[in-house]
Motif scaffolding. Structure first.
Motif, PDB file in Angstrom:
ATOM      1  N   SER A  74      33.817  32.511 -36.854  1.00  0.00           N
ATOM      2  CA  SER A  74      33.451  31.769 -38.085  1.00  0.00           C
ATOM      3  C   SER A  74      32.005  31.124 -37.665  1.00  0.00           C
ATOM      4  N   GLU A  75      31.336  31.321 -36.721  1.00  0.00           N
ATOM      5  CA  GLU A  75      29.944  30.932 -36.366  1.00  0.00           C
ATOM      6  C   GLU A  75      28.968  31.886 -37.184  1.00  0.00           C
ATOM      7  N   LYS A  76      29.360  32.989 -37.475  1.00  0.00           N
ATOM      8  CA  LYS A  76      28.446  33.916 -38.283  1.00  0.00           C
ATOM      9  C   LYS A  76      28.999  34.021 -39.430  1.00  0.00           C
ATOM     10  N   PRO A  77      28.099  34.460 -40.463  1.00  0.00           N
ATOM     11  CA  PRO A  77      28.291  34.756 -42.113  1.00  0.00           C
ATOM     12  C   PRO A  77      29.245  35.903 -42.005  1.00  0.00           C
ATOM     13  N   ILE A  78      30.125  35.515 -42.883  1.00  0.00           N
ATOM     14  CA  ILE A  78      31.369  36.388 -43.235  1.00  0.00           C
ATOM     15  C   ILE A  78      30.954  37.298 -44.823  1.00  0.00           C
ATOM     16  N   ASP A  79      30.895  38.426 -44.704  1.00  0.00           N
ATOM     17  CA  ASP A  79      30.838  39.173 -45.765  1.00  0.00           C
ATOM     18  C   ASP A  79      31.680  40.240 -46.009  1.00  0.00           C
ATOM     19  N   ASN A  81      30.681  30.277 -43.772  1.00  0.00           N
ATOM     20  CA  ASN A  81      29.664  30.782 -44.986  1.00  0.00           C
ATOM     21  C   ASN A  81      30.016  32.125 -45.238  1.00  0.00           C
ATOM     22  N   ILE A  82      30.630  32.241 -46.317  1.00  0.00           N
ATOM     23  CA  ILE A  82      31.619  33.299 -46.743  1.00  0.00           C
ATOM     24  C   ILE A  82      30.929  33.863 -47.934  1.00  0.00           C
ATOM     25  N   ILE A  94      30.420  29.183 -50.081  1.00  0.00           N
ATOM     26  CA  ILE A  94      30.808  30.143 -50.639  1.00  0.00           C
ATOM     27  C   ILE A  94      30.022  30.807 -51.625  1.00  0.00           C
ATOM     28  N   THR A  95      29.761  32.123 -51.636  1.00  0.00           N
ATOM     29  CA  THR A  95      29.011  32.886 -52.650  1.00  0.00           C
ATOM     30  C   THR A  95      29.642  33.969 -53.083  1.00  0.00           C
ATOM     31  N   THR A  96      29.515  34.380 -54.403  1.00  0.00           N
ATOM     32  CA  THR A  96      30.183  35.433 -55.168  1.00  0.00           C
ATOM     33  C   THR A  96      29.257  36.433 -55.454  1.00  0.00           C
ATOM     34  N   ALA A  97      29.321  37.606 -54.890  1.00  0.00           N
ATOM     35  CA  ALA A  97      28.272  38.613 -55.178  1.00  0.00           C
ATOM     36  C   ALA A  97      28.721  39.920 -55.705  1.00  0.00           C
ATOM     37  N   TYR A  98      27.920  40.800 -56.237  1.00  0.00           N
ATOM     38  CA  TYR A  98      28.385  41.907 -56.712  1.00  0.00           C
ATOM     39  C   TYR A  98      27.687  42.962 -55.851  1.00  0.00           C
ATOM     40  N   TYR A  99      28.690  44.206 -55.967  1.00  0.00           N
ATOM     41  CA  TYR A  99      28.097  45.339 -55.189  1.00  0.00           C
ATOM     42  C   TYR A  99      28.339  46.428 -55.905  1.00  0.00           C
ATOM     43  N   ASP A 100      27.306  47.290 -56.076  1.00  0.00           N
ATOM     44  CA  ASP A 100      27.730  48.662 -56.823  1.00  0.00           C
ATOM     45  C   ASP A 100      28.640  49.603 -55.820  1.00  0.00           C
TER      46      ASP A 100
END
Length: 289
Positions: free
Chosen positions: A108-113, A149-150, A170-176
């Motif tokens: 949890s100390e690093k960004p989660i993607d 930071n997810i 939290i961020t919602t992001a799209y990936y092709d």
């Protein structure tokens, strides 16, 4: 007089036969008039040119009549029409995320993607099944206590409130599709010797979701996102915590970027532990736009 007529009527009913199809069939109006059919004996209109052909049925698939079946039948799409092309987002609950953090599978100390979630071996993405990322659901939101930071591909309002209540982002992001292939198995992708692709923009039917600050879309205006964070905190009744400017929350992705710290167009050699960057101006302009 009345009694005599009544007795005669009852005696007549005892003697006459009961009503049946045989004694009423010849009465006028009991049978529909017979219509002349098409062809010989009314079989298969317009089929055959001779009397011999009209004695048999038409070939399999032959549409008799003057109106085609496409115009004769009402058009209604199936309930699962186009299901093969619909983008899927497998669910990941907040309870599962908290369990993965508690067991040390996720830092949890690093960004989660998507790459971090797939690296646990618990959450999987299969691009061949039109899976384009994770849907973070609100199941177990009362048990979620981590500050993270997810980045996910889909989230509802309660999930966003549960993450921001703990001081997270939290961020919602799209990936092709090409980006999903790279993120679903980063080690395999980096060993393939293919440059890191650039992320494409969302399709038209999903663009409105990722530009909406209420959904914390990665294409939304940051100032509008801050306003929506305050509105959501007032709605659910929790104190909004200010996001610190530390290493956890300072790392962000460009809308064209896939991996944290790796730019599009870079070629990674795991064996040599070397990064090859494009130097041709055409390639630099291609990956930067």
């Amino acid at each position: 007089m009345a009694n005599g007529a009544r007795e005669k009527a009852l005696q007549f009913l005892r003697e006459v036969p009961r009503l049946s199809a045989s004694n009423i069939g010849k009465l006028p109006g009991t049978r529909a008039p017979k219509k002349r059919g098409y062809g010989m004996k009314g079989k298969n209109r317009t089929w055959g040119a001779s009397a011999r052909q009209k004695m048999h049925f038409g070939p399999l698939g032959y549409e008799s009549g003057g109106t085609p079946i496409q115009r004769k039948t009402a058009f209604e799409r199936s309930y699962n029409y186009g299901i093969h092309a619909v983008k899927q987002f497998p669910p990941v609950t907040l309870e599962q995320l908290q369990l993965a953090i508690d067991t040390g599978r996720i830092d949890s100390e690093k960004p989660i993607d998507m790459a971090a979630l797939c690296g646990t071996g618990i959450f999987r993405i299969d691009p061949e099944k039109n899976q384009f990322g994770f849907n973070l659901t609100s199941d177990g939101m009362d048990l979620f206590k981590a500050k993270v930071n997810i980045e996910v591909q889909w989230a509802d309002e309660q999930t966003i409130a549960a993450v921001e209540r703990n001081g997270g982002r939290i961020t919602t992001a799209y990936y092709d599709l090409h980006s999903v292939v790279a993120l679903s198995d980063p080690i395999r992708f980096l060993k393939s010797g293919v440059p890191v692709p650039r992320r494409l923009t969302p399709p038209g039917n999903l663009l409105h979701f990722y530009v909406d600050p209420a959904n914390r879309g990665y294409l939304a205006d940051p100032s509008l996102v801050e306003e929506q964070r305050e509105i959501l905190a007032q709605k659910y009744g929790y104190q909004l915590q200010e996001i610190p400017k530390d290493e956890l929350f300072s790392q962000t992705k460009d809308p064209r970027q896939i991996f944290y710290g790796l730019e599009p167009g870079w070629l990674i050699s795991l064996q040599d532990k070397t990064i090859f960057k494009p130097k041709i101006s055409d390639l630099q302009s291609f990956y930067s736009t």
